[in-house]
Design a protein around this motif. Sequence first.
Motif, PDB file in Angstrom:
ATOM      1  N   VAL A   1       0.825  -1.149  -0.011  1.00  0.00           N
ATOM      2  CA  VAL A   1       0.012   0.150  -0.104  1.00  0.00           C
ATOM      3  C   VAL A   1       0.908   1.373  -0.019  1.00  0.00           C
ATOM      4  O   VAL A   1       0.565   2.231  -0.719  1.00  0.00           O
ATOM      5  CB  VAL A   1      -0.829   0.178   1.066  1.00  0.00           C
ATOM      6  N   MET A   2       2.002   1.080   0.886  1.00  0.00           N
ATOM      7  CA  MET A   2       2.888   2.354   0.928  1.00  0.00           C
ATOM      8  C   MET A   2       3.442   2.490  -0.428  1.00  0.00           C
ATOM      9  O   MET A   2       3.555   3.646  -0.789  1.00  0.00           O
ATOM     10  CB  MET A   2       3.700   2.259   1.992  1.00  0.00           C
ATOM     11  N   LEU A   3       4.056   1.536  -1.116  1.00  0.00           N
ATOM     12  CA  LEU A   3       4.697   1.521  -2.262  1.00  0.00           C
ATOM     13  C   LEU A   3       3.731   2.115  -3.307  1.00  0.00           C
ATOM     14  O   LEU A   3       4.327   3.075  -4.058  1.00  0.00           O
ATOM     15  CB  LEU A   3       5.027   0.216  -2.607  1.00  0.00           C
ATOM     16  N   THR A   4       2.378   1.694  -3.449  1.00  0.00           N
ATOM     17  CA  THR A   4       1.518   2.423  -4.468  1.00  0.00           C
ATOM     18  C   THR A   4       1.365   3.718  -4.060  1.00  0.00           C
ATOM     19  O   THR A   4       1.279   4.472  -5.295  1.00  0.00           O
ATOM     20  CB  THR A   4       0.218   1.330  -4.204  1.00  0.00           C
ATOM     21  N   PHE A   5       1.092   4.207  -3.017  1.00  0.00           N
ATOM     22  CA  PHE A   5       0.650   5.520  -2.942  1.00  0.00           C
ATOM     23  C   PHE A   5       2.081   6.724  -2.868  1.00  0.00           C
ATOM     24  O   PHE A   5       1.936   7.590  -3.475  1.00  0.00           O
ATOM     25  CB  PHE A   5      -0.174   5.808  -1.713  1.00  0.00           C
ATOM     26  N   LEU A   6       3.031   6.039  -2.545  1.00  0.00           N
ATOM     27  CA  LEU A   6       4.386   6.910  -2.778  1.00  0.00           C
ATOM     28  C   LEU A   6       4.635   6.959  -4.243  1.00  0.00           C
ATOM     29  O   LEU A   6       4.858   8.105  -4.682  1.00  0.00           O
ATOM     30  CB  LEU A   6       5.677   6.435  -2.044  1.00  0.00           C
ATOM     31  N   LEU A   7       4.231   5.765  -4.902  1.00  0.00           N
ATOM     32  CA  LEU A   7       4.455   6.133  -6.499  1.00  0.00           C
ATOM     33  C   LEU A   7       3.433   7.031  -6.990  1.00  0.00           C
ATOM     34  O   LEU A   7       4.026   7.767  -7.661  1.00  0.00           O
ATOM     35  CB  LEU A   7       4.027   4.580  -7.099  1.00  0.00           C
ATOM     36  N   GLY A   8       2.193   7.111  -6.356  1.00  0.00           N
ATOM     37  CA  GLY A   8       1.380   8.059  -6.741  1.00  0.00           C
ATOM     38  C   GLY A   8       1.761   9.422  -6.465  1.00  0.00           C
ATOM     39  O   GLY A   8       1.377  10.177  -7.430  1.00  0.00           O
ATOM     40  N   VAL A   9       2.153   9.617  -5.518  1.00  0.00           N
ATOM     41  CA  VAL A   9       2.523  11.240  -5.182  1.00  0.00           C
ATOM     42  C   VAL A   9       3.772  11.605  -5.915  1.00  0.00           C
ATOM     43  O   VAL A   9       4.022  12.628  -6.425  1.00  0.00           O
ATOM     44  CB  VAL A   9       2.954  11.446  -3.658  1.00  0.00           C
ATOM     45  N   THR A  10       4.724  10.752  -6.433  1.00  0.00           N
ATOM     46  CA  THR A  10       5.852  11.146  -7.090  1.00  0.00           C
ATOM     47  C   THR A  10       5.454  11.398  -8.375  1.00  0.00           C
ATOM     48  O   THR A  10       5.939  12.358  -9.177  1.00  0.00           O
ATOM     49  CB  THR A  10       6.935  10.012  -6.878  1.00  0.00           C
ATOM     50  N   ARG A  11       4.464  10.574  -9.046  1.00  0.00           N
ATOM     51  CA  ARG A  11       4.003  10.701 -10.470  1.00  0.00           C
ATOM     52  C   ARG A  11       3.094  12.067 -10.395  1.00  0.00           C
ATOM     53  O   ARG A  11       3.080  12.633 -11.556  1.00  0.00           O
ATOM     54  CB  ARG A  11       3.444   9.608 -10.866  1.00  0.00           C
ATOM     55  N   VAL A  12       2.537  12.295  -9.506  1.00  0.00           N
ATOM     56  CA  VAL A  12       1.409  13.560  -9.759  1.00  0.00           C
ATOM     57  C   VAL A  12       2.523  14.692  -9.668  1.00  0.00           C
ATOM     58  O   VAL A  12       2.404  15.922 -10.150  1.00  0.00           O
ATOM     59  CB  VAL A  12       0.572  13.674  -8.670  1.00  0.00           C
TER      60      VAL A  12
ATOM     61  N   ARG B   1      14.532  12.994  -6.948  1.00  0.00           N
ATOM     62  CA  ARG B   1      14.050  13.900  -6.265  1.00  0.00           C
ATOM     63  C   ARG B   1      12.773  14.093  -5.618  1.00  0.00           C
ATOM     64  O   ARG B   1      12.681  14.258  -4.035  1.00  0.00           O
ATOM     65  CB  ARG B   1      14.303  15.258  -6.932  1.00  0.00           C
ATOM     66  N   VAL B   2      11.605  13.862  -6.176  1.00  0.00           N
ATOM     67  CA  VAL B   2      10.408  13.864  -5.660  1.00  0.00           C
ATOM     68  C   VAL B   2      10.187  12.771  -4.635  1.00  0.00           C
ATOM     69  O   VAL B   2       9.400  12.560  -3.721  1.00  0.00           O
ATOM     70  CB  VAL B   2       9.125  14.190  -6.664  1.00  0.00           C
ATOM     71  N   THR B   3      10.788  11.551  -5.181  1.00  0.00           N
ATOM     72  CA  THR B   3      10.692  10.406  -4.476  1.00  0.00           C
ATOM     73  C   THR B   3      11.254  10.579  -2.928  1.00  0.00           C
ATOM     74  O   THR B   3      10.325   9.982  -2.113  1.00  0.00           O
ATOM     75  CB  THR B   3      11.340   9.134  -5.148  1.00  0.00           C
ATOM     76  N   TRP B   4      12.423  10.961  -3.081  1.00  0.00           N
ATOM     77  CA  TRP B   4      12.844  11.209  -1.606  1.00  0.00           C
ATOM     78  C   TRP B   4      12.014  12.383  -0.610  1.00  0.00           C
ATOM     79  O   TRP B   4      12.319  12.126   0.526  1.00  0.00           O
ATOM     80  CB  TRP B   4      14.465  11.368  -1.669  1.00  0.00           C
ATOM     81  N   ILE B   5      12.088  13.279  -1.499  1.00  0.00           N
ATOM     82  CA  ILE B   5      11.201  14.356  -0.650  1.00  0.00           C
ATOM     83  C   ILE B   5      10.115  14.048   0.014  1.00  0.00           C
ATOM     84  O   ILE B   5       9.529  14.217   1.102  1.00  0.00           O
ATOM     85  CB  ILE B   5      11.129  15.572  -1.348  1.00  0.00           C
ATOM     86  N   ALA B   6       9.030  13.326  -0.810  1.00  0.00           N
ATOM     87  CA  ALA B   6       7.822  12.422  -0.501  1.00  0.00           C
ATOM     88  C   ALA B   6       7.972  11.791   0.654  1.00  0.00           C
ATOM     89  O   ALA B   6       7.272  11.428   1.522  1.00  0.00           O
ATOM     90  CB  ALA B   6       6.879  12.086  -1.754  1.00  0.00           C
ATOM     91  N   GLY B   7       9.188  10.889   0.612  1.00  0.00           N
ATOM     92  CA  GLY B   7       9.253   9.635   1.522  1.00  0.00           C
ATOM     93  C   GLY B   7       9.547  10.134   2.762  1.00  0.00           C
ATOM     94  O   GLY B   7       9.331  10.049   3.948  1.00  0.00           O
ATOM     95  N   VAL B   8      10.371  11.470   2.947  1.00  0.00           N
ATOM     96  CA  VAL B   8      10.777  11.934   4.223  1.00  0.00           C
ATOM     97  C   VAL B   8       9.701  12.632   4.634  1.00  0.00           C
ATOM     98  O   VAL B   8       9.558  12.518   5.929  1.00  0.00           O
ATOM     99  CB  VAL B   8      11.910  12.894   4.003  1.00  0.00           C
ATOM    100  N   ALA B   9       8.779  13.483   3.808  1.00  0.00           N
ATOM    101  CA  ALA B   9       7.851  14.031   4.231  1.00  0.00           C
ATOM    102  C   ALA B   9       6.743  13.159   5.145  1.00  0.00           C
ATOM    103  O   ALA B   9       6.251  13.480   6.194  1.00  0.00           O
ATOM    104  CB  ALA B   9       6.887  14.766   3.103  1.00  0.00           C
ATOM    105  N   SER B  10       6.396  11.963   4.325  1.00  0.00           N
ATOM    106  CA  SER B  10       5.555  10.731   5.032  1.00  0.00           C
ATOM    107  C   SER B  10       6.010  10.427   6.252  1.00  0.00           C
ATOM    108  O   SER B  10       5.507  10.054   7.394  1.00  0.00           O
ATOM    109  CB  SER B  10       5.353   9.812   3.979  1.00  0.00           C
ATOM    110  N   ALA B  11       7.193  10.222   6.418  1.00  0.00           N
ATOM    111  CA  ALA B  11       8.054   9.608   7.714  1.00  0.00           C
ATOM    112  C   ALA B  11       7.851  10.675   8.857  1.00  0.00           C
ATOM    113  O   ALA B  11       7.753  10.224   9.885  1.00  0.00           O
ATOM    114  CB  ALA B  11       9.626   9.580   7.507  1.00  0.00           C
ATOM    115  N   LEU B  12       7.974  12.040   8.351  1.00  0.00           N
ATOM    116  CA  LEU B  12       7.822  13.072   9.545  1.00  0.00           C
ATOM    117  C   LEU B  12       6.278  13.012  10.131  1.00  0.00           C
ATOM    118  O   LEU B  12       5.789  13.122  11.262  1.00  0.00           O
ATOM    119  CB  LEU B  12       8.127  14.384   9.272  1.00  0.00           C
ATOM    120  N   LEU B  13       5.539  12.818   8.930  1.00  0.00           N
ATOM    121  CA  LEU B  13       3.797  12.747   9.423  1.00  0.00           C
ATOM    122  C   LEU B  13       3.622  11.659  10.159  1.00  0.00           C
ATOM    123  O   LEU B  13       2.845  11.641  11.134  1.00  0.00           O
ATOM    124  CB  LEU B  13       3.259  12.849   8.184  1.00  0.00           C
TER     125      LEU B  13
END
Length: 487
Positions: free
Chosen positions: A326-337, A362-374
Motif C-alpha cells: 500500500v505504501m509503495l503504491t501511494f508513494l508511487l502516486g505522489v511522485t508521479r503527480v 528528487r520527488v521520491t525522496w522528498i515525499a518519502g521523508v515528508a511521509s516519515a515526519l507525518l
Amino acid sequence: MSTRGSSQSIMRRKPIEDMEEDNKSSGLFKSLGLWQLTAIGVGGIIGVGIFSLAGLVAAGSEGTPGAGPAVLISFLIAGLASAAAALSYAEFAGMIPRAGSAYTYGYVALGEVIGWFIGWDLLLEYIAIVAVVAIGISGYFDAFLSGLGIHMPVWMTSTVDEGKGGIVNIPAIAVCLLVTWILSRGTKAFGRFELVAVAIKVILILFIIGLGVFYIDANNYNPFMPSGFGPVLAGAATVFFAVFGYDAMSTAAEEAKDGKKHMPKAIILSLIIAMLLYVATLVLTGMQNWEEIDPTAGFASAFNSVGLPVIATIISVFAVLSILTVMLTFLLGVTRVWFSMSRDGLLPGWFAKTDRNGTPQRVTWIAGVASALLAGVFPIKAVADLTNIGILAAFVVVCLSVIIFRYKRPDAPRTFRLPLMPLVPAFGMLASGFLMLQLHWETWLRFGGWLVIGLIIYFAYGRRHSLMNPNSPRHKALSDGMGNQRD
C-alpha cells in the motif's frame, strides 16, 4: 504546444492531443503489464484498511463510537461509492494514459486551476496515506515483537496525541524510509516486488478467512450495529482510502506497456478482487467482541483472543509485508503527480528530472521523508481523515470531468466507456460528497488551509510558469526540445 481558451485564463485546458507528445519525452520507462498494474491496484486497496482500520472502525476511538460488526457495511458503502468513481477513472485512463491521474483528468476537462487544486490536494493526501499505512505497520510490528516476548518502549512506538505516553513513532518513520528506498530502485524492480508481495497478501487473507471461520462465535454479531447507523457512515468515510488504490495506480499510466488497453482493465479488476477479500472483516468481528478488538492490530488481536498466539504472530509478520505494498503504491502516486505538475510548469522543473532508471529521484525522496515526519508525530485517525477528504474531493472532480468531457469531446477515442452515463458518475459525485460531510470539522479546516496555501503558490508561480502560457519562462525551452532532460 497547442492551447485551448485564453492563454492567460486560469480555466485554460490541456488539449488531449498534447498527451502523446508528453509521453514520448517523459523520461519514464514503459515496463508494466496488465497483471503488474492490477497488482499495484490491489496492493493499494488491500492493506491497512483490512489490517488496521477495520479494527479501528469496529472498536471505535476516543470520542467516536464503534461500528461493531457493521464495519462490513462501512466497507460496502465505501466500495459502492468507489465503484462509480472507478468506472470514471477507467474511461479517462483509456483515453489519457498519462502520469498525473485525477490532476491530469481535471486539467483536460475542467481547466488549469481545477487541475492544480486536485494535484495540490493529491500531493498531501498521498503522502498522508503513506504515513497512515506506516502507523498501521508499526502497530503490527509491535504486536509481533510482543508475541516474541519483546516489548518496545512506549515513547518510541506512539505519538503524544495518542495519550499512551509516547513521543515519536520510530518504527513508522523507519518503514517510510524503507519503501522510499525500494521505489527509488526503479519502476521495473518495484513492479516485480509488488506482484510477489500482493500474491503473498492475497494468500494471507484467504488463510485468515479459512481458519478464522472455525472460531466465529455468533454471539459476537449481536448487536450487529451497536451504536446505530451514524458510526457506520462515519466509518465508511474513515475506511474510504481502503478502497481506492486504483487512483494511485492510474498515476503509473505512462509506465504501462499498453496504457490505453490495460489501464481500464486493471482498475476494474483490482477493485473487484479487493471487495471480494473484504469479507474478512466479518471474520474479525465474529472471532472477537467488537469492544475488545485492538484498533491498531485487529486480526492479531482476534487470533490471540481465541488462543492462537502463534497464528497471531505469523499474521503480524505477513501483515507488515502486505501493508508495504500500500505504501509503495501511494508513494508511487505522489511522485508521479508531482512529476506531472512539474513537467507542466505548475511547479519548478527541477522536480521533473529523472535518473537513468527513469525514476524521479528528487520527488521520491522528498515525499518519502515528508511521509516519515507525518507518521512519526500524528495519530492514525487524524491522518486517515485528512487523507480521505482529499481523495473524496478528487473523486468528485473526476466524476464531473468524465460527464463534461463525454459531451464536449464525444469524438475522443475511448478504449472503455462507462455505462449508464451520466447516472453512474453522478452517483459517484453525490456519494463522495456525502462521505465528505461525515468527516470532522477539524479535518475540513486542515483541508481548507492546505488549499489556501496551494492557491497562493499557483498565483505566485504556477500560473505564470505554466507551459499553457506562451509567455512562460519554460515554454521556449520545451519548444526547443530541451524540457525534461535526464540528469
